[in-house]
Design an enzyme around this catalytic site. Sequence first.
Site, PDB file in Angstrom:
ATOM      1  CE1 TYR A   1       5.540 -23.360 -19.236  1.00 54.35           C
ATOM      2  CE2 TYR A   1       3.146 -23.294 -19.443  1.00 54.35           C
ATOM      3  CZ  TYR A   1       4.352 -23.961 -19.615  1.00 54.35           C
ATOM      4  OH  TYR A   1       4.371 -25.220 -20.165  1.00 54.35           O
TER       5      TYR A   1
ATOM      6  CD  GLU B   1       2.095 -23.148  -3.745  1.00 53.22           C
ATOM      7  OE1 GLU B   1       1.434 -22.597  -2.839  1.00 53.22           O
ATOM      8  OE2 GLU B   1       2.194 -22.673  -4.899  1.00 53.22           O
TER       9      GLU B   1
END
Length: 388
Positions: free
Chosen positions: A339, A358
């Site tokens: 988060y 990523e």
Amino acid sequence: MRIYGREGDTLEYYSKVFDLPVELIIDSNPHIENPCMIYGEKILIPGYTIEEFKSDYKNLYDRFRLPLDAIILVNNHTAAARNEVMVPRRVTERLINTEKPYDYEKMKADLTLLNTVYPFFNTACIGESVQGREIVEIAFGRGQKVIHYNGAFHANEWITTAVLMRWLNDFLLTVTNKWIWNGLDSMELYKLKQLSIVPMVNPDGVELVHKGEQAAEGKWDVVAMNEGICEFYRWKANIRGVDLNNQFPANWEIEKERNKPKAPSFRDYPGEKFLTEPEAIAMQQLAYTRDFEKVIALHTQGEEFYWGYNGKEPEASSFIASEFAKRSGYKSVRYIDSYAGYKDWFIDTFRRPGFTIEIGKGINPLPLSQFEKAYNDSLGILLASLYM
């Protein structure tokens, strides 16, 4: 490249002489109010540089197969006694080299070079880092909706800056040459969307990774925050030890209470409160100001991407994620137990598509030996985000 407007000429005429989309010439010259009234005005022509030759116009015309008027235009205001003739040369190769350790000064120098040749993109300082370095946004395009890309939220992920700068150079190169790029018409993409790029969110941290303890200027005990290690290849945080991608009010309290560092550290420390760091504040304010349609945040590593947040992502995100996976070969992951990131906050606040990509696989910092593959894999995502 600079020329001066002649009586009776128009920007449309120059677009034909130099074989450029007229939109790029117009956008390179915002000071021109009427593209049909340009007499005496300084006109910037994108995608060209100038070379000097000891020759006459006709020989140069025959040699380079340029419209004769193109050569005349660039020599229009030169001294009559000059022995050289200036010749416009179209740029057909990349101007910058990003396959090297890429720091803040390199990025700034490359932006200056690119903007000299491609003046239709703008740069602006959206804020300053802890140490006063400019956080730079690059903006261009003609569409109504704005797509945002960012890199180097994390200091040792500086290769994401290099990827975005390579992508910028390639976009500018293809659009001025009217090339098809990965099966797409760059000019149509330019007209379809506006682009916002912040290639280096965390310049102080990047400088620390590259230059070591001296980058802290004696103001922060970065060695202590780095567990006594004097090499900073693991460092993700900003210069005072706050992880910028844990700084946003999207369940920040969960990240704060997890088993993470409780004090400034080389990674993962979310701060005493959310949005305490100037770099994170600048990125939040930019999102409000520019009203992004979608956000693409480049990180490393894993060859996967994340696109959900607590069920608040719009339905369109699923379709976009499928296209991203197809174009890149990366694994599509809807939810992860994380988060307080920029993508999380963007989805939570705007209910619009946000993605954390990523790039590469292995270790951080991602080695430069992976640059070409990481760039090619992410290219499909960066382009697809413009037409979806």
